[in-house]
Design a protein around this motif. Structure first.
Motif, PDB file in Angstrom:
ATOM      1  N   ILE A 259      31.740 -50.805  -2.316  1.00 47.03           N
ATOM      2  CA  ILE A 259      31.087 -49.538  -2.660  1.00 47.03           C
ATOM      3  C   ILE A 259      29.595 -49.619  -2.383  1.00 47.03           C
ATOM      4  O   ILE A 259      29.012 -48.705  -1.777  1.00 47.03           O
ATOM      5  N   GLU A 260      28.970 -50.695  -2.783  1.00 46.80           N
ATOM      6  CA  GLU A 260      27.528 -50.839  -2.554  1.00 46.80           C
ATOM      7  C   GLU A 260      27.202 -50.870  -1.063  1.00 46.80           C
ATOM      8  O   GLU A 260      26.195 -50.300  -0.633  1.00 46.80           O
ATOM      9  N   SER A 261      28.054 -51.481  -0.264  1.00 48.09           N
ATOM     10  CA  SER A 261      27.858 -51.473   1.189  1.00 48.09           C
ATOM     11  C   SER A 261      27.973 -50.057   1.745  1.00 48.09           C
ATOM     12  O   SER A 261      27.197 -49.658   2.614  1.00 48.09           O
ATOM     13  N   ALA A 262      28.951 -49.306   1.243  1.00 46.19           N
ATOM     14  CA  ALA A 262      29.129 -47.924   1.698  1.00 46.19           C
ATOM     15  C   ALA A 262      27.923 -47.070   1.300  1.00 46.19           C
ATOM     16  O   ALA A 262      27.473 -46.221   2.085  1.00 46.19           O
ATOM     17  N   LEU A 263      27.380 -47.300   0.115  1.00 50.69           N
ATOM     18  CA  LEU A 263      26.197 -46.556  -0.321  1.00 50.69           C
ATOM     19  C   LEU A 263      25.000 -46.872   0.566  1.00 50.69           C
ATOM     20  O   LEU A 263      24.243 -45.980   0.949  1.00 50.69           O
ATOM     21  N   THR A 264      24.839 -48.130   0.904  1.00 53.67           N
ATOM     22  CA  THR A 264      23.727 -48.553   1.760  1.00 53.67           C
ATOM     23  C   THR A 264      23.862 -47.988   3.170  1.00 53.67           C
ATOM     24  O   THR A 264      22.878 -47.604   3.794  1.00 53.67           O
ATOM     25  N   ALA A 265      25.096 -47.926   3.674  1.00 48.06           N
ATOM     26  CA  ALA A 265      25.333 -47.471   5.044  1.00 48.06           C
ATOM     27  C   ALA A 265      25.233 -45.951   5.189  1.00 48.06           C
ATOM     28  O   ALA A 265      24.970 -45.451   6.282  1.00 48.06           O
ATOM     29  N   ALA A 266      25.434 -45.217   4.108  1.00 52.48           N
ATOM     30  CA  ALA A 266      25.429 -43.751   4.177  1.00 52.48           C
ATOM     31  C   ALA A 266      24.030 -43.244   4.513  1.00 52.48           C
ATOM     32  O   ALA A 266      23.051 -43.694   3.928  1.00 52.48           O
ATOM     33  N   ARG A 267      23.960 -42.321   5.435  1.00 54.84           N
ATOM     34  CA  ARG A 267      22.659 -41.784   5.853  1.00 54.84           C
ATOM     35  C   ARG A 267      22.485 -40.320   5.435  1.00 54.84           C
ATOM     36  O   ARG A 267      21.553 -39.988   4.747  1.00 54.84           O
ATOM     37  N   THR A 268      23.347 -39.435   5.895  1.00 54.39           N
ATOM     38  CA  THR A 268      23.200 -38.014   5.591  1.00 54.39           C
ATOM     39  C   THR A 268      24.204 -37.528   4.553  1.00 54.39           C
ATOM     40  O   THR A 268      23.988 -36.495   3.938  1.00 54.39           O
ATOM     41  N   ASP A 269      25.286 -38.273   4.405  1.00 56.67           N
ATOM     42  CA  ASP A 269      26.261 -37.927   3.380  1.00 56.67           C
ATOM     43  C   ASP A 269      27.131 -39.132   3.066  1.00 56.67           C
ATOM     44  O   ASP A 269      27.185 -40.091   3.822  1.00 56.67           O
ATOM     45  N   LEU A 270      27.776 -39.064   1.925  1.00 55.92           N
ATOM     46  CA  LEU A 270      28.735 -40.075   1.509  1.00 55.92           C
ATOM     47  C   LEU A 270      30.024 -39.337   1.176  1.00 55.92           C
ATOM     48  O   LEU A 270      30.017 -38.421   0.359  1.00 55.92           O
ATOM     49  N   SER A 271      31.095 -39.716   1.824  1.00 59.28           N
ATOM     50  CA  SER A 271      32.362 -39.025   1.593  1.00 59.28           C
ATOM     51  C   SER A 271      33.318 -39.884   0.776  1.00 59.28           C
ATOM     52  O   SER A 271      33.251 -41.115   0.802  1.00 59.28           O
ATOM     53  N   LYS A 272      34.198 -39.198   0.075  1.00 59.99           N
ATOM     54  CA  LYS A 272      35.231 -39.889  -0.680  1.00 59.99           C
ATOM     55  C   LYS A 272      36.127 -40.675   0.281  1.00 59.99           C
ATOM     56  O   LYS A 272      36.569 -41.772  -0.024  1.00 59.99           O
ATOM     57  N   THR A 273      36.342 -40.149   1.472  1.00 56.22           N
ATOM     58  CA  THR A 273      37.154 -40.829   2.482  1.00 56.22           C
ATOM     59  C   THR A 273      36.524 -42.153   2.884  1.00 56.22           C
ATOM     60  O   THR A 273      37.207 -43.177   2.997  1.00 56.22           O
ATOM     61  N   ALA A 274      35.214 -42.166   3.088  1.00 64.15           N
ATOM     62  CA  ALA A 274      34.516 -43.405   3.451  1.00 64.15           C
ATOM     63  C   ALA A 274      34.627 -44.435   2.338  1.00 64.15           C
ATOM     64  O   ALA A 274      34.846 -45.629   2.604  1.00 64.15           O
ATOM     65  N   LEU A 275      34.481 -43.989   1.094  1.00 64.72           N
ATOM     66  CA  LEU A 275      34.631 -44.911  -0.033  1.00 64.72           C
ATOM     67  C   LEU A 275      36.047 -45.464  -0.109  1.00 64.72           C
ATOM     68  O   LEU A 275      36.249 -46.651  -0.325  1.00 64.72           O
ATOM     69  N   ARG A 276      37.014 -44.593   0.071  1.00 66.23           N
ATOM     70  CA  ARG A 276      38.420 -45.016   0.018  1.00 66.23           C
ATOM     71  C   ARG A 276      38.704 -46.071   1.090  1.00 66.23           C
ATOM     72  O   ARG A 276      39.367 -47.071   0.828  1.00 66.23           O
ATOM     73  N   GLU A 277      38.193 -45.850   2.295  1.00 66.20           N
ATOM     74  CA  GLU A 277      38.406 -46.807   3.390  1.00 66.20           C
ATOM     75  C   GLU A 277      37.735 -48.144   3.083  1.00 66.20           C
ATOM     76  O   GLU A 277      38.308 -49.205   3.326  1.00 66.20           O
ATOM     77  N   ALA A 278      36.528 -48.098   2.528  1.00 69.03           N
ATOM     78  CA  ALA A 278      35.810 -49.335   2.198  1.00 69.03           C
ATOM     79  C   ALA A 278      36.550 -50.113   1.113  1.00 69.03           C
ATOM     80  O   ALA A 278      36.695 -51.337   1.200  1.00 69.03           O
ATOM     81  N   ILE A 279      37.021 -49.416   0.110  1.00 72.87           N
ATOM     82  CA  ILE A 279      37.743 -50.072  -0.984  1.00 72.87           C
ATOM     83  C   ILE A 279      39.075 -50.624  -0.501  1.00 72.87           C
ATOM     84  O   ILE A 279      39.456 -51.751  -0.839  1.00 72.87           O
ATOM     85  N   SER A 280      39.788 -49.861   0.311  1.00 72.66           N
ATOM     86  CA  SER A 280      41.063 -50.331   0.866  1.00 72.66           C
ATOM     87  C   SER A 280      40.888 -51.612   1.660  1.00 72.66           C
ATOM     88  O   SER A 280      41.690 -52.545   1.546  1.00 72.66           O
TER      89      SER A 280
END
Length: 90
Positions: free
Chosen positions: A11-32
């Protein structure tokens, strides 16, 4: 717990990588990806919930699909809760 640490890191990696938006799909993929080798998997529906609070305005988003990010905003993980269901849970 090791799995919680892996999920938190994803999750923290996904937050750091997000630039203009953060999607639930991106979080789901990172967690999976983070739990892929643990024998665990995400349940089909509502396995990932994305909430956001905009500190300066107090605006709240509850179970949203996406969070917009302005250039002056920084994402911060405030709370993470991972629940593991056993065979008899449903």
């Amino acid at each position: 717990q090791e799995t919680d640490a892996a999920i938190r890191g994803a999750i923290e990696s996904a937050l750091t990588a997000a630039r203009t938006d953060l999607s639930k799909t991106a979080l789901r993929e990172a967690i999976s990806a983070a739990i892929a080798n643990t024998g665990l998997q995400l349940v089909a529906e509502n396995a990932v919930v994305l909430n956001a609070e905009y500190e300066q305005t107090g605006r709240l988003l509850n179970n949203t699909d996406s969070v917009s990010i302005e250039s002056h905003q920084a994402l911060e993980l405030r709370e993470m809760r991972a629940e593991v269901q056993g065979e008899l849970d449903g």
